[in-house]
Design a protein around this motif. Sequence first.
Motif, PDB file in Angstrom:
ATOM      1  N   LEU A 159      38.921  37.205  55.084  1.00  0.00           N
ATOM      2  CA  LEU A 159      39.599  37.825  53.956  1.00  0.00           C
ATOM      3  C   LEU A 159      38.198  38.684  53.699  1.00  0.00           C
ATOM      4  O   LEU A 159      38.511  40.094  53.091  1.00  0.00           O
ATOM      5  CB  LEU A 159      39.345  36.854  52.840  1.00  0.00           C
ATOM      6  N   GLU A 160      37.415  38.719  53.922  1.00  0.00           N
ATOM      7  CA  GLU A 160      36.128  39.600  53.547  1.00  0.00           C
ATOM      8  C   GLU A 160      36.605  40.803  54.828  1.00  0.00           C
ATOM      9  O   GLU A 160      36.161  41.963  53.988  1.00  0.00           O
ATOM     10  CB  GLU A 160      34.686  39.224  53.945  1.00  0.00           C
ATOM     11  N   ASP A 161      36.996  40.519  56.098  1.00  0.00           N
ATOM     12  CA  ASP A 161      37.206  42.277  57.241  1.00  0.00           C
ATOM     13  C   ASP A 161      38.479  43.067  56.557  1.00  0.00           C
ATOM     14  O   ASP A 161      38.737  43.482  56.829  1.00  0.00           O
ATOM     15  CB  ASP A 161      37.632  40.918  58.027  1.00  0.00           C
ATOM     16  N   ASP A 162      39.370  42.169  55.457  1.00  0.00           N
ATOM     17  CA  ASP A 162      40.219  42.808  54.571  1.00  0.00           C
ATOM     18  C   ASP A 162      39.700  43.086  53.466  1.00  0.00           C
ATOM     19  O   ASP A 162      40.957  43.301  52.587  1.00  0.00           O
ATOM     20  CB  ASP A 162      41.266  41.872  54.168  1.00  0.00           C
ATOM     21  N   ASP A 163      38.867  43.377  53.412  1.00  0.00           N
ATOM     22  CA  ASP A 163      38.428  44.123  51.926  1.00  0.00           C
ATOM     23  C   ASP A 163      38.407  43.453  50.821  1.00  0.00           C
ATOM     24  O   ASP A 163      38.330  43.297  49.952  1.00  0.00           O
ATOM     25  CB  ASP A 163      38.649  45.723  51.484  1.00  0.00           C
ATOM     26  N   GLY A 164      37.867  41.737  51.334  1.00  0.00           N
ATOM     27  CA  GLY A 164      37.891  41.073  50.228  1.00  0.00           C
ATOM     28  C   GLY A 164      36.813  39.824  50.415  1.00  0.00           C
ATOM     29  O   GLY A 164      36.168  39.597  51.606  1.00  0.00           O
ATOM     30  N   THR A 165      36.902  38.439  49.297  1.00  0.00           N
ATOM     31  CA  THR A 165      36.152  38.076  49.691  1.00  0.00           C
ATOM     32  C   THR A 165      36.854  36.519  48.768  1.00  0.00           C
ATOM     33  O   THR A 165      38.733  36.529  48.881  1.00  0.00           O
ATOM     34  CB  THR A 165      34.994  38.250  48.669  1.00  0.00           C
ATOM     35  N   TYR A 166      36.502  35.105  49.534  1.00  0.00           N
ATOM     36  CA  TYR A 166      37.604  33.971  49.398  1.00  0.00           C
ATOM     37  C   TYR A 166      36.876  33.940  47.809  1.00  0.00           C
ATOM     38  O   TYR A 166      38.523  33.746  47.412  1.00  0.00           O
ATOM     39  CB  TYR A 166      36.915  32.801  50.259  1.00  0.00           C
ATOM     40  N   GLN A 167      36.580  34.034  47.290  1.00  0.00           N
ATOM     41  CA  GLN A 167      36.104  34.188  45.503  1.00  0.00           C
ATOM     42  C   GLN A 167      37.359  35.089  44.679  1.00  0.00           C
ATOM     43  O   GLN A 167      37.989  34.785  44.082  1.00  0.00           O
ATOM     44  CB  GLN A 167      34.668  33.751  45.244  1.00  0.00           C
ATOM     45  N   THR A 168      37.169  36.513  45.944  1.00  0.00           N
ATOM     46  CA  THR A 168      38.007  37.484  44.349  1.00  0.00           C
ATOM     47  C   THR A 168      39.443  36.761  45.183  1.00  0.00           C
ATOM     48  O   THR A 168      40.460  36.962  44.429  1.00  0.00           O
ATOM     49  CB  THR A 168      37.762  38.958  45.578  1.00  0.00           C
ATOM     50  N   HIS A 169      39.763  36.405  46.386  1.00  0.00           N
ATOM     51  CA  HIS A 169      41.442  35.728  45.886  1.00  0.00           C
ATOM     52  C   HIS A 169      41.523  35.246  45.677  1.00  0.00           C
ATOM     53  O   HIS A 169      42.831  34.765  44.990  1.00  0.00           O
ATOM     54  CB  HIS A 169      41.505  35.229  48.371  1.00  0.00           C
ATOM     55  N   MET A 170      40.505  33.632  45.239  1.00  0.00           N
ATOM     56  CA  MET A 170      41.060  33.185  44.257  1.00  0.00           C
ATOM     57  C   MET A 170      41.156  33.244  43.369  1.00  0.00           C
ATOM     58  O   MET A 170      41.975  32.858  42.557  1.00  0.00           O
ATOM     59  CB  MET A 170      40.172  31.258  44.729  1.00  0.00           C
ATOM     60  N   GLU A 171      39.889  34.207  42.379  1.00  0.00           N
ATOM     61  CA  GLU A 171      40.564  34.808  41.703  1.00  0.00           C
ATOM     62  C   GLU A 171      41.709  35.407  41.021  1.00  0.00           C
ATOM     63  O   GLU A 171      42.017  35.750  40.069  1.00  0.00           O
ATOM     64  CB  GLU A 171      39.788  35.669  41.185  1.00  0.00           C
ATOM     65  N   GLY A 172      42.012  36.401  41.877  1.00  0.00           N
ATOM     66  CA  GLY A 172      43.187  37.409  42.003  1.00  0.00           C
ATOM     67  C   GLY A 172      44.760  35.294  41.411  1.00  0.00           C
ATOM     68  O   GLY A 172      45.779  36.277  40.790  1.00  0.00           O
ATOM     69  N   ARG A 173      44.866  34.774  42.362  1.00  0.00           N
ATOM     70  CA  ARG A 173      45.498  33.685  42.490  1.00  0.00           C
ATOM     71  C   ARG A 173      45.271  33.411  41.025  1.00  0.00           C
ATOM     72  O   ARG A 173      46.350  32.595  39.761  1.00  0.00           O
ATOM     73  CB  ARG A 173      44.950  32.532  43.360  1.00  0.00           C
ATOM     74  N   LEU A 174      44.541  33.660  40.390  1.00  0.00           N
ATOM     75  CA  LEU A 174      44.279  32.591  39.162  1.00  0.00           C
ATOM     76  C   LEU A 174      44.857  32.963  38.033  1.00  0.00           C
ATOM     77  O   LEU A 174      45.682  32.160  37.330  1.00  0.00           O
ATOM     78  CB  LEU A 174      42.783  31.797  38.875  1.00  0.00           C
ATOM     79  N   GLN A 175      44.791  34.850  38.329  1.00  0.00           N
ATOM     80  CA  GLN A 175      45.067  35.226  37.297  1.00  0.00           C
ATOM     81  C   GLN A 175      46.728  35.663  37.458  1.00  0.00           C
ATOM     82  O   GLN A 175      47.407  35.485  36.502  1.00  0.00           O
ATOM     83  CB  GLN A 175      44.200  36.843  37.596  1.00  0.00           C
ATOM     84  N   ASN A 176      46.973  35.346  38.343  1.00  0.00           N
ATOM     85  CA  ASN A 176      48.605  35.647  38.803  1.00  0.00           C
ATOM     86  C   ASN A 176      49.140  34.065  37.998  1.00  0.00           C
ATOM     87  O   ASN A 176      50.395  34.211  37.246  1.00  0.00           O
ATOM     88  CB  ASN A 176      49.486  35.930  39.609  1.00  0.00           C
ATOM     89  N   LEU A 177      48.454  32.989  37.507  1.00  0.00           N
ATOM     90  CA  LEU A 177      49.155  31.533  37.623  1.00  0.00           C
ATOM     91  C   LEU A 177      48.705  31.085  36.195  1.00  0.00           C
ATOM     92  O   LEU A 177      49.849  31.219  35.863  1.00  0.00           O
ATOM     93  CB  LEU A 177      48.204  30.525  38.342  1.00  0.00           C
ATOM     94  N   LEU A 178      47.785  32.563  35.737  1.00  0.00           N
ATOM     95  CA  LEU A 178      48.043  32.238  33.961  1.00  0.00           C
ATOM     96  C   LEU A 178      48.742  33.647  33.888  1.00  0.00           C
ATOM     97  O   LEU A 178      49.398  33.273  32.752  1.00  0.00           O
ATOM     98  CB  LEU A 178      46.022  32.686  33.656  1.00  0.00           C
ATOM     99  N   LYS A 179      49.163  34.252  34.450  1.00  0.00           N
ATOM    100  CA  LYS A 179      49.960  35.476  34.320  1.00  0.00           C
ATOM    101  C   LYS A 179      51.688  35.144  33.702  1.00  0.00           C
ATOM    102  O   LYS A 179      52.492  34.707  32.492  1.00  0.00           O
ATOM    103  CB  LYS A 179      50.325  36.320  34.810  1.00  0.00           C
ATOM    104  N   GLU A 180      51.593  33.855  34.499  1.00  0.00           N
ATOM    105  CA  GLU A 180      52.975  33.125  34.960  1.00  0.00           C
ATOM    106  C   GLU A 180      53.363  32.489  33.536  1.00  0.00           C
ATOM    107  O   GLU A 180      54.454  31.942  33.261  1.00  0.00           O
ATOM    108  CB  GLU A 180      53.146  32.802  36.016  1.00  0.00           C
ATOM    109  N   ALA A 181      52.136  31.316  33.337  1.00  0.00           N
ATOM    110  CA  ALA A 181      52.476  30.563  32.106  1.00  0.00           C
ATOM    111  C   ALA A 181      52.330  31.170  31.000  1.00  0.00           C
ATOM    112  O   ALA A 181      52.828  30.714  30.011  1.00  0.00           O
ATOM    113  CB  ALA A 181      51.201  29.695  33.095  1.00  0.00           C
ATOM    114  N   ARG A 182      51.615  32.001  30.879  1.00  0.00           N
ATOM    115  CA  ARG A 182      51.582  33.389  29.464  1.00  0.00           C
ATOM    116  C   ARG A 182      53.191  33.733  29.350  1.00  0.00           C
ATOM    117  O   ARG A 182      53.520  33.978  28.643  1.00  0.00           O
ATOM    118  CB  ARG A 182      50.431  34.529  29.737  1.00  0.00           C
TER     119      ARG A 182
END
Length: 361
Positions: free
Chosen positions: A273-296
């Motif tokens: 993920l870091e090689d793809d200009d990201g980190t594991y934490q940012t990847h999971m945070e993005g997934r979380l935000q998308n999930l919360l957006k769907e719920a809202r």
Amino acid sequence: MEKYSMSNKHGWTWSVPKFMKRMKVPDYKDKNVFGVPLIVHVQRSGQPLPLGLQQALRYLRSQCLDQVGLFRKSGVKSRIQALRQMNESSPDNVNYEDQSAYDVADMVKQFFRDLPEPLLTSKLGETFLHIYQYVPKDQRLQAVQAAIMLMSDENREVLQTLLCFLSDVTSSVEENQMTPMNIAVCLAPSLFHLNILKKDNLSPRAMQKKYATGRPDQKDLNENLAATQGLAHMIIECNRLFEIPHEMVTQSRNSYVEADLHAPTIGELCKQLEDDDGTYQTHMEGRLQNLLKEAREKSKYWMSCSSSDNTELYYKKVGDGNPLRTLASVSGGGSAAICGAEPRAARAPSVGCGPAAMESV
């Protein structure tokens, strides 16, 4: 099963109806605890066993193991009904202090008897019976381990919880006089649903003929004996039942080696993920935000349900026919726990998925 069963009795009931008809699935909105499938409890709270039942087992374990004939002696019908009503009306706030041990034990027994399908599942119930009828005793443990691996996650988890509890009951046998066999005699009918299933599958004429004499036939007797002996064996072996057999682990490992497959570690995934200009934490945070957006936005397939104060709980069914859940719980502070619908072997350890995660929200 094919090696040891009778030629026409392989212990498999996974038949598919010739004509598939869309069945109307109950929503169970009028029920909270009793008569509700375990999968619905998971969707509502993240746990397959209702909180009130968990509290009942804790109460019996901590206060009542010295009661003679626990699960054998009957409770008082009116008090059991009051306990049931208390669970239905306030399932998250049930107090068993000063309640009769026999009333609480009978209520637990009724919970499993009232499940829409047996705890051992409709598909595998007959398989478990045939294991204890036909498979040699020295091979039964391995056979039951394999059958348990085929159970759905929620049924397997509740079975493990119950068997460990019943094992604790038998550890106080000098006080309560309840051996594994004594407990099995009392609980096997509720766990296997033998009599209920048989009556449902018989036509009125066949049922009248079968029960006209008032005596069970030999097949019924054999299956009841297998259910009782099987449950007693599972209580005794509860600590080994849920282990994957060594031979199976070795076979699986060898298949990966032969295929030259390599399962990446969490560290390797993070590096990718870091090689793809990201980190594991940012990847999971993005997934979380998308999930919360769907719920809202209350998008399709997301449903809200009641939970403890200051908490919004949503569940989502994956629409591919498999009972995998994606579940998000949002507290007032905005934190969340996610139970993702990943393959079982690929769940990341940093993502909470179970009772511990749900309790921490």
